[in-house]
Design a protein around this motif. Structure first.
Motif, PDB file in Angstrom:
ATOM      1  N   ALA A  60      -2.010  -8.953  -6.777  1.00 18.43           N
ATOM      2  CA  ALA A  60      -1.489  -9.196  -8.132  1.00 18.43           C
ATOM      3  C   ALA A  60      -1.725  -7.988  -9.041  1.00 18.43           C
ATOM      4  O   ALA A  60      -0.839  -7.601  -9.814  1.00 18.43           O
ATOM      5  CB  ALA A  60      -2.150 -10.442  -8.724  1.00 18.43           C
ATOM      6  N   LEU A  61      -2.916  -7.386  -8.959  1.00 18.60           N
ATOM      7  CA  LEU A  61      -3.240  -6.239  -9.819  1.00 18.60           C
ATOM      8  C   LEU A  61      -2.390  -5.018  -9.472  1.00 18.60           C
ATOM      9  O   LEU A  61      -1.883  -4.329 -10.359  1.00 18.60           O
ATOM     10  CB  LEU A  61      -4.728  -5.896  -9.717  1.00 18.60           C
ATOM     11  N   LEU A  62      -2.211  -4.747  -8.180  1.00 19.30           N
ATOM     12  CA  LEU A  62      -1.386  -3.607  -7.776  1.00 19.30           C
ATOM     13  C   LEU A  62       0.059  -3.823  -8.210  1.00 19.30           C
ATOM     14  O   LEU A  62       0.721  -2.906  -8.708  1.00 19.30           O
ATOM     15  CB  LEU A  62      -1.462  -3.401  -6.256  1.00 19.30           C
ATOM     16  N   ASP A  63       0.548  -5.050  -8.050  1.00 25.72           N
ATOM     17  CA  ASP A  63       1.911  -5.381  -8.448  1.00 25.72           C
ATOM     18  C   ASP A  63       2.098  -5.222  -9.960  1.00 25.72           C
ATOM     19  O   ASP A  63       3.162  -4.827 -10.428  1.00 25.72           O
ATOM     20  CB  ASP A  63       2.233  -6.817  -8.014  1.00 25.72           C
ATOM     21  N   ALA A  64       1.038  -5.517 -10.724  1.00 32.18           N
ATOM     22  CA  ALA A  64       1.114  -5.430 -12.188  1.00 32.18           C
ATOM     23  C   ALA A  64       1.007  -3.985 -12.687  1.00 32.18           C
ATOM     24  O   ALA A  64       1.298  -3.705 -13.847  1.00 32.18           O
ATOM     25  CB  ALA A  64       0.013  -6.274 -12.818  1.00 32.18           C
TER      26      ALA A  64
ATOM     27  N   PRO B   9      -3.780   1.172 -11.989  1.00 29.71           N
ATOM     28  CA  PRO B   9      -3.703   2.459 -11.288  1.00 29.71           C
ATOM     29  C   PRO B   9      -4.681   2.598 -10.125  1.00 29.71           C
ATOM     30  O   PRO B   9      -4.415   3.338  -9.173  1.00 29.71           O
ATOM     31  CB  PRO B   9      -4.011   3.485 -12.385  1.00 29.71           C
ATOM     32  N   GLU B  10      -5.823   1.899 -10.211  1.00 28.90           N
ATOM     33  CA  GLU B  10      -6.878   2.122  -9.230  1.00 28.90           C
ATOM     34  C   GLU B  10      -7.774   0.880  -9.165  1.00 28.90           C
ATOM     35  O   GLU B  10      -8.087   0.288 -10.198  1.00 28.90           O
ATOM     36  CB  GLU B  10      -7.706   3.328  -9.688  1.00 28.90           C
ATOM     37  N   ILE B  11      -8.152   0.483  -7.960  1.00 32.00           N
ATOM     38  CA  ILE B  11      -9.078  -0.644  -7.797  1.00 32.00           C
ATOM     39  C   ILE B  11     -10.315  -0.160  -7.057  1.00 32.00           C
ATOM     40  O   ILE B  11     -10.220   0.377  -5.943  1.00 32.00           O
ATOM     41  CB  ILE B  11      -8.422  -1.812  -7.030  1.00 32.00           C
ATOM     42  N   LEU B  12     -11.475  -0.310  -7.699  1.00 30.25           N
ATOM     43  CA  LEU B  12     -12.757   0.040  -7.100  1.00 30.25           C
ATOM     44  C   LEU B  12     -13.325  -1.249  -6.522  1.00 30.25           C
ATOM     45  O   LEU B  12     -13.423  -2.252  -7.228  1.00 30.25           O
ATOM     46  CB  LEU B  12     -13.702   0.619  -8.165  1.00 30.25           C
ATOM     47  N   ILE B  13     -13.659  -1.250  -5.244  1.00 23.44           N
ATOM     48  CA  ILE B  13     -14.043  -2.498  -4.591  1.00 23.44           C
ATOM     49  C   ILE B  13     -15.356  -2.352  -3.837  1.00 23.44           C
ATOM     50  O   ILE B  13     -15.624  -1.309  -3.235  1.00 23.44           O
ATOM     51  CB  ILE B  13     -12.904  -2.995  -3.659  1.00 23.44           C
ATOM     52  N   SER B  14     -16.171  -3.402  -3.903  1.00 17.94           N
ATOM     53  CA  SER B  14     -17.436  -3.408  -3.177  1.00 17.94           C
ATOM     54  C   SER B  14     -17.676  -4.796  -2.609  1.00 17.94           C
ATOM     55  O   SER B  14     -17.396  -5.797  -3.260  1.00 17.94           O
ATOM     56  CB  SER B  14     -18.587  -3.017  -4.116  1.00 17.94           C
TER      57      SER B  14
ATOM     58  N   GLU C   6      -7.606  -0.094   3.944  1.00 19.70           N
ATOM     59  CA  GLU C   6      -6.655   0.330   4.974  1.00 19.70           C
ATOM     60  C   GLU C   6      -5.324  -0.406   4.820  1.00 19.70           C
ATOM     61  O   GLU C   6      -4.259   0.165   5.001  1.00 19.70           O
ATOM     62  CB  GLU C   6      -7.260   0.013   6.350  1.00 19.70           C
ATOM     63  N   GLU C   7      -5.425  -1.664   4.430  1.00 18.11           N
ATOM     64  CA  GLU C   7      -4.223  -2.488   4.337  1.00 18.11           C
ATOM     65  C   GLU C   7      -3.444  -2.259   3.046  1.00 18.11           C
ATOM     66  O   GLU C   7      -2.217  -2.165   3.055  1.00 18.11           O
ATOM     67  CB  GLU C   7      -4.644  -3.959   4.409  1.00 18.11           C
ATOM     68  N   PHE C   8      -4.159  -2.175   1.914  1.00 11.51           N
ATOM     69  CA  PHE C   8      -3.476  -2.091   0.612  1.00 11.51           C
ATOM     70  C   PHE C   8      -3.249  -0.655   0.131  1.00 11.51           C
ATOM     71  O   PHE C   8      -2.525  -0.433  -0.829  1.00 11.51           O
ATOM     72  CB  PHE C   8      -4.245  -2.885  -0.442  1.00 11.51           C
ATOM     73  N   GLY C   9      -3.909   0.326   0.775  1.00 14.38           N
ATOM     74  CA  GLY C   9      -3.573   1.709   0.461  1.00 14.38           C
ATOM     75  C   GLY C   9      -4.542   2.458  -0.424  1.00 14.38           C
ATOM     76  O   GLY C   9      -5.613   1.975  -0.774  1.00 14.38           O
ATOM     77  N   LYS C  10      -4.116   3.683  -0.822  1.00 11.67           N
ATOM     78  CA  LYS C  10      -5.064   4.604  -1.442  1.00 11.67           C
ATOM     79  C   LYS C  10      -5.374   4.335  -2.896  1.00 11.67           C
ATOM     80  O   LYS C  10      -6.179   5.042  -3.479  1.00 11.67           O
ATOM     81  CB  LYS C  10      -4.640   6.058  -1.248  1.00 11.67           C
ATOM     82  N   ARG C  11      -4.782   3.330  -3.507  1.00  9.17           N
ATOM     83  CA  ARG C  11      -5.220   2.968  -4.867  1.00  9.17           C
ATOM     84  C   ARG C  11      -6.537   2.183  -4.829  1.00  9.17           C
ATOM     85  O   ARG C  11      -7.133   1.918  -5.866  1.00  9.17           O
ATOM     86  CB  ARG C  11      -4.126   2.163  -5.584  1.00  9.17           C
ATOM     87  N   LEU C  12      -6.999   1.829  -3.614  1.00 13.26           N
ATOM     88  CA  LEU C  12      -8.302   1.172  -3.461  1.00 13.26           C
ATOM     89  C   LEU C  12      -9.363   2.201  -3.073  1.00 13.26           C
ATOM     90  O   LEU C  12      -9.111   3.051  -2.212  1.00 13.26           O
ATOM     91  CB  LEU C  12      -8.239   0.093  -2.371  1.00 13.26           C
TER      92      LEU C  12
END
Length: 277
Positions: free
Chosen positions: A144-148, A151-156, A168-174
């Motif tokens: 939802a966030l990428l679609d909206a 620009p960048e999602i930091l995940i832990s 790997e699945e959602f790409g380099k914005r993660l």
């Protein structure tokens, strides 16, 4: 005398007694004067396929699906929406008149609608979002966030390999952070989201340092029991905008109810009160 069929819907999970969905849908059925019912159903994984294929014959027009069945129902469905396929899970099944089972996922929709209703000035393009967790809920939020346009999602995630798999699945914005570095993600984040069960009643507390939170950051927790988690309490004290997780549950229910019962329900104070009753 020919009696019209009473439309039935419900929620399937295991366990299911804790679900607030029957209260939400029951409130809407009563409010809009619809002669229908919404029923909680505890279905073991071994019985899932048989139960779902039988329900349309008993007058069911669709069901919500929750843990642990959200991935498995995609194997049963005849039609799958793009967003359900991307997330790899479905929370809403529609039993069509032609006999086909249609799987959708409205979790991301519910998440974004909940943020919109928060009354903050946050916009998706403002900057990075920091995400705690890498389970099924995280997948819906990321999509939802990428679609909206975030620009960048930091995940832990406590188990880093699961976060790496999402990258790997959602790409380099993660961008993945080790769990011990999770607090550092918040320094530049414009949105902070807890998608884990940490902080929920009966679960372990969320032990991530929160001193990186900045005033004006929008902070949300998908946990809604308690309504105000420690994350939201601390965020409020630090001058952040906060939004609890109950709204996501309410808003994700809207598209399913509309498809099943033909009326688009409104999420308002009375809906919240019904869910909390």
């Amino acid at each position: 005398m020919d009696h019209p069929k009473i439309p039935l819907a419900g929620v399937i999970g295991s366990p299911i007694a804790h679900s607030r969905s029957p209260q939400i849908h029951g409130h809407w059925l009563k409010k809009y004067g619809i002669k229908g019912f919404y029923i909680p159903m505890d279905v073991a994984p071994d019985n899932l396929d048989r139960v779902i294929r039988t329900l349309p014959q008993a007058g069911f027009v669709g069901v919500n699906v929750t843990i642990p069945h959200k991935e498995k129902v995609l194997e049963i469905a005849d039609l799958i929406t793009d967003r359900a396929a991307l997330i790899g899970a479905s929370n809403t099944l529609i039993f069509r008149k032609d006999g086909k089972i249609h799987a959708d996922n409205t979790d991301g929709y519910g998440f974004m609608k909940n943020l919109e209703s928060a009354g903050s000035n946050w916009q998706p393009g403002d900057g990075p979002a920091a995400l705690l967790g890498a389970g099924g809920a995280a997948r819906a939020v990321i999509a939802a966030l990428l679609d909206a346009g975030v620009p960048e999602i930091l995940i832990s995630n406590r188990t880093r390999v699961r976060a790496d798999a999402l990258q790997e699945e959602f790409g380099k914005r993660l961008h993945v952070f080790d769990w011990v570095q999770a607090g550092n993600m918040m320094d530049d984040a414009k949105l902070v989201v807890n998608t884990t069960s940490l902080g929920m009643m009966g679960k372990q507390p969320l032990r991530v340092p929160l001193d990186g939170l900045r005033p004006g950051t929008l902070v949300t927790d998908l946990v809604y029991a308690p309504l105000k988690t420690r994350l939201l309490e601390v965020a409020e004290e630090m001058g952040c905008h906060t939004v609890d997780g109950l709204g996501m549950l309410l808003h994700q229910a809207v598209p399913g109810f509309e498809r099943w019962f033909g009326t688009r329900p409104e999420v308002d104070r009375a809906t919240r009160a019904a869910a909390l009753a």
